[in-house]
Design a protein around this motif. Structure first.
Motif, mmCIF file in Angstrom:
data_model
loop_
_atom_site.group_PDB
_atom_site.id
_atom_site.type_symbol
_atom_site.label_atom_id
_atom_site.label_comp_id
_atom_site.label_asym_id
_atom_site.label_seq_id
_atom_site.Cartn_x
_atom_site.Cartn_y
_atom_site.Cartn_z
ATOM 1 N N LEU A 50 3.761 5.755 -5.601
ATOM 2 C CA LEU A 50 3.714 5.781 -7.072
ATOM 3 C C LEU A 50 2.585 6.680 -7.568
ATOM 4 O O LEU A 50 2.758 7.437 -8.527
ATOM 5 C CB LEU A 50 3.545 4.367 -7.634
ATOM 6 C CG LEU A 50 4.768 3.472 -7.552
ATOM 7 C CD1 LEU A 50 4.404 2.040 -7.920
ATOM 8 C CD2 LEU A 50 5.867 3.996 -8.462
ATOM 9 N N TRP A 51 1.426 6.596 -6.923
ATOM 10 C CA TRP A 51 0.287 7.428 -7.309
ATOM 11 C C TRP A 51 0.645 8.910 -7.178
ATOM 12 O O TRP A 51 0.304 9.715 -8.049
ATOM 13 C CB TRP A 51 -0.919 7.082 -6.447
ATOM 14 C CG TRP A 51 -2.134 7.872 -6.815
ATOM 15 C CD1 TRP A 51 -2.665 8.930 -6.146
ATOM 16 C CD2 TRP A 51 -2.970 7.663 -7.949
ATOM 17 N NE1 TRP A 51 -3.768 9.402 -6.796
ATOM 18 C CE2 TRP A 51 -3.985 8.622 -7.911
ATOM 19 C CE3 TRP A 51 -2.948 6.744 -8.989
ATOM 20 C CZ2 TRP A 51 -4.978 8.710 -8.872
ATOM 21 C CZ3 TRP A 51 -3.945 6.838 -9.949
ATOM 22 C CH2 TRP A 51 -4.951 7.806 -9.889
ATOM 23 N N ASN A 52 1.340 9.255 -6.120
ATOM 24 C CA ASN A 52 1.740 10.648 -5.905
ATOM 25 C C ASN A 52 2.817 11.101 -6.879
ATOM 26 O O ASN A 52 2.989 12.305 -7.101
ATOM 27 C CB ASN A 52 2.213 10.859 -4.468
ATOM 28 C CG ASN A 52 1.080 10.755 -3.481
ATOM 29 O OD1 ASN A 52 -0.064 11.071 -3.788
ATOM 30 N ND2 ASN A 52 1.378 10.285 -2.278
ATOM 31 N N GLN A 53 3.559 10.174 -7.462
ATOM 32 C CA GLN A 53 4.611 10.506 -8.406
ATOM 33 C C GLN A 53 4.109 10.606 -9.853
ATOM 34 O O GLN A 53 4.820 11.092 -10.726
ATOM 35 C CB GLN A 53 5.738 9.463 -8.345
ATOM 36 C CG GLN A 53 6.389 9.329 -6.986
ATOM 37 C CD GLN A 53 6.900 10.636 -6.438
ATOM 38 O OE1 GLN A 53 7.586 11.391 -7.111
ATOM 39 N NE2 GLN A 53 6.539 10.936 -5.194
ATOM 40 N N PRO A 67 2.033 12.648 -11.469
ATOM 41 C CA PRO A 67 2.126 13.959 -12.138
ATOM 42 C C PRO A 67 3.544 14.292 -12.591
ATOM 43 O O PRO A 67 3.747 14.880 -13.655
ATOM 44 C CB PRO A 67 1.645 14.945 -11.080
ATOM 45 C CG PRO A 67 0.808 14.142 -10.153
ATOM 46 C CD PRO A 67 1.418 12.768 -10.151
ATOM 47 N N ILE A 68 4.517 13.887 -11.820
ATOM 48 C CA ILE A 68 5.915 14.161 -12.188
ATOM 49 C C ILE A 68 6.302 13.333 -13.412
ATOM 50 O O ILE A 68 6.903 13.844 -14.344
ATOM 51 C CB ILE A 68 6.847 13.834 -10.996
ATOM 52 C CG1 ILE A 68 6.552 14.783 -9.833
ATOM 53 C CG2 ILE A 68 8.314 13.911 -11.410
ATOM 54 C CD1 ILE A 68 7.216 14.393 -8.540
ATOM 55 N N VAL A 69 5.898 12.067 -13.420
ATOM 56 C CA VAL A 69 6.226 11.180 -14.525
ATOM 57 C C VAL A 69 5.484 11.645 -15.793
ATOM 58 O O VAL A 69 6.064 11.671 -16.884
ATOM 59 C CB VAL A 69 5.860 9.716 -14.193
ATOM 60 C CG1 VAL A 69 6.015 8.814 -15.391
ATOM 61 C CG2 VAL A 69 6.704 9.223 -13.030
ATOM 62 N N ALA A 70 4.228 12.032 -15.646
ATOM 63 C CA ALA A 70 3.423 12.470 -16.795
ATOM 64 C C ALA A 70 3.975 13.762 -17.384
ATOM 65 O O ALA A 70 3.898 13.994 -18.587
ATOM 66 C CB ALA A 70 1.980 12.653 -16.389
ATOM 67 N N GLY A 71 4.527 14.612 -16.520
ATOM 68 C CA GLY A 71 5.083 15.888 -16.990
ATOM 69 C C GLY A 71 6.307 15.673 -17.794
ATOM 70 O O GLY A 71 6.596 16.244 -18.806
ATOM 71 N N SER A 100 0.823 -1.205 0.000
ATOM 72 C CA SER A 100 0.000 0.000 0.000
ATOM 73 C C SER A 100 0.863 1.264 0.000
ATOM 74 O O SER A 100 0.575 2.216 -0.724
ATOM 75 C CB SER A 100 -0.922 -0.016 1.228
ATOM 76 O OG SER A 100 -1.640 1.176 1.319
ATOM 77 N N ALA A 101 1.913 1.265 0.805
ATOM 78 C CA ALA A 101 2.785 2.442 0.893
ATOM 79 C C ALA A 101 3.455 2.741 -0.441
ATOM 80 O O ALA A 101 3.535 3.905 -0.868
ATOM 81 C CB ALA A 101 3.840 2.233 1.982
#
Length: 77
Positions: free
Chosen positions: A68-71, A73-77, A62-63
């Motif tokens: 990964l979910w929080n990252q 936007p950075i990866v998509a950018g 889960s952690a």
């Protein structure tokens, strides 16, 4: 997790414990992973190994998923 501990794969166990420290988590789904496999909960599962009540309750699956979910936007950018 189970295979690493059952086969005493110290290299994999070190990686698991590093992940637990890095992500403030314990086991795959929580500390119950250690308990149901009759293993001692390692110090890496505690925020402070000297305080038994500082056990991380979140499982590492889960952690890591949350991280990964929080990252994204950075990866998509």
């Amino acid at each position: 997790f189970q295979h690493s501990y059952a086969q005493n794969r110290t290299d994999a166990i070190r990686i698991i414990q590093h992940i637990e420290k890095e992500f403030d988590c314990c086991g795959v789904d929580g500390s119950s992973d250690y308990i149901k496999n009759h293993l001692k909960i390692p110090q890496s599962c505690y925020a402070n190994p000297n305080l038994p009540l500082s056990l991380h309750t979140e499982g590492c699956a889960s952690a890591i998923a949350n991280w990964l979910w929080n990252q994204l936007p950075i990866v998509a950018g």
